[in-house]
Design a protein around this motif. Structure first.
Motif, short mmCIF file in Angstrom:
data_model
loop_
_atom_site.label_atom_id
_atom_site.label_comp_id
_atom_site.label_asym_id
_atom_site.label_seq_id
_atom_site.Cartn_x
_atom_site.Cartn_y
_atom_site.Cartn_z
N ARG A 83 0.80 -1.14 0.00
CA ARG A 83 0.05 0.07 -0.07
C ARG A 83 0.91 1.49 -0.09
O ARG A 83 0.38 2.26 0.12
CB ARG A 83 -1.03 0.10 1.18
N GLU A 84 2.06 1.22 0.00
CA GLU A 84 3.19 2.30 -0.11
C GLU A 84 3.03 3.08 -1.50
O GLU A 84 2.71 2.45 -2.64
CB GLU A 84 4.55 2.04 0.12
N ASN A 85 2.91 4.30 -1.24
CA ASN A 85 2.74 5.03 -2.59
C ASN A 85 4.17 5.88 -2.46
O ASN A 85 4.16 6.63 -1.58
CB ASN A 85 1.78 5.90 -2.74
N LEU A 86 5.00 6.22 -3.52
CA LEU A 86 6.13 6.91 -3.59
C LEU A 86 5.74 8.32 -4.03
O LEU A 86 5.26 8.41 -5.04
CB LEU A 86 7.31 6.27 -4.47
N ILE A 87 5.86 9.41 -2.94
CA ILE A 87 5.75 10.75 -3.35
C ILE A 87 6.91 11.50 -3.45
O ILE A 87 8.07 11.03 -2.58
CB ILE A 87 4.56 11.26 -2.47
N PRO A 88 7.17 12.75 -4.18
CA PRO A 88 8.38 13.54 -3.91
C PRO A 88 8.59 14.09 -2.57
O PRO A 88 7.57 14.30 -1.94
CB PRO A 88 8.12 14.74 -5.07
N ARG A 89 9.76 14.07 -2.19
CA ARG A 89 10.18 14.66 -0.85
C ARG A 89 9.92 16.20 -0.98
O ARG A 89 10.50 16.85 -2.08
CB ARG A 89 11.79 14.50 -0.70
N THR A 90 9.40 16.64 -0.04
CA THR A 90 9.18 18.12 -0.24
C THR A 90 10.29 18.76 0.96
O THR A 90 10.37 20.00 1.18
CB THR A 90 7.73 18.53 0.37
N LYS A 91 10.64 17.96 1.83
CA LYS A 91 11.60 18.48 2.73
C LYS A 91 12.95 18.03 2.44
O LYS A 91 13.22 17.12 1.79
CB LYS A 91 11.16 18.17 4.14
N PRO A 92 14.01 18.93 2.92
CA PRO A 92 15.52 18.22 2.67
C PRO A 92 15.76 17.03 3.16
O PRO A 92 15.33 16.59 4.05
CB PRO A 92 16.31 19.54 3.52
N LYS A 93 16.63 16.15 2.15
CA LYS A 93 16.99 15.14 2.62
C LYS A 93 17.70 15.10 3.85
O LYS A 93 18.56 16.04 3.89
CB LYS A 93 18.00 14.60 1.39
N ARG A 94 17.75 13.87 4.57
CA ARG A 94 18.54 13.91 5.82
C ARG A 94 19.71 12.93 5.49
O ARG A 94 19.82 12.23 4.38
CB ARG A 94 17.75 13.18 6.95
N GLU A 95 20.80 12.82 6.18
CA GLU A 95 22.08 12.01 6.10
C GLU A 95 21.58 10.63 5.92
O GLU A 95 20.90 10.23 6.85
CB GLU A 95 23.16 12.30 7.07
N GLY A 96 21.92 9.95 4.59
CA GLY A 96 21.66 8.51 4.58
C GLY A 96 20.20 8.37 3.60
O GLY A 96 20.24 7.34 3.23
N ASP A 97 19.69 9.49 3.34
CA ASP A 97 18.53 9.23 2.44
C ASP A 97 18.97 9.14 0.95
O ASP A 97 19.86 10.04 0.59
CB ASP A 97 17.41 10.76 2.34
N LEU A 98 18.51 8.07 0.32
CA LEU A 98 19.34 8.06 -1.00
C LEU A 98 18.26 8.24 -2.22
O LEU A 98 18.54 8.14 -3.32
CB LEU A 98 19.42 6.33 -1.35
N SER A 99 17.21 8.66 -1.98
CA SER A 99 15.86 8.81 -2.92
C SER A 99 15.36 10.19 -2.91
O SER A 99 15.48 10.88 -1.61
CB SER A 99 14.97 7.84 -2.81
#
Length: 82
Positions: free
Chosen positions: A3-19
């Motif tokens: 049931r996951e849906n991928l949506i664009p990040r609207t907040k800055p990436k954190r360390e370790g975020d790859l997508s």
């Protein structure tokens, strides 16, 4: 996780975020069945909201449908939504 849906990040990436996307749950979609058509659901980055519109007019009490996209039956069975 089907049931996951991928949506664009609207907040800055954190360390370790790859997508540039993040997984979100959209429970309303669990009530919609598939019908061939076009994708009419989009993420608005300004309002940070998902907007889904009907492909056809319908009346109160009628079943609603969404288009899952161009997926094989196997994909639809295992991963109903992306």
């Amino acid at each position: 996780m089907t049931r996951e849906n991928l949506i664009p990040r609207t907040k800055p990436k954190r360390e370790g975020d790859l997508s540039d996307t993040i997984a979100a749950l959209i429970p309303f979609w669990d009530m919609a069945n598939h019908r061939d058509g076009t994708i009419t659901t989009f993420f608005n980055t300004k309002t940070e909201q998902v907007k889904s519109s009907a492909q056809v007019d319908y009346n109160m009490g009628e079943q609603i449908f969404i288009y899952y996209g161009d997926l094989t039956n196997s994909d639809l069975m295992i991963h109903k939504f992306y």
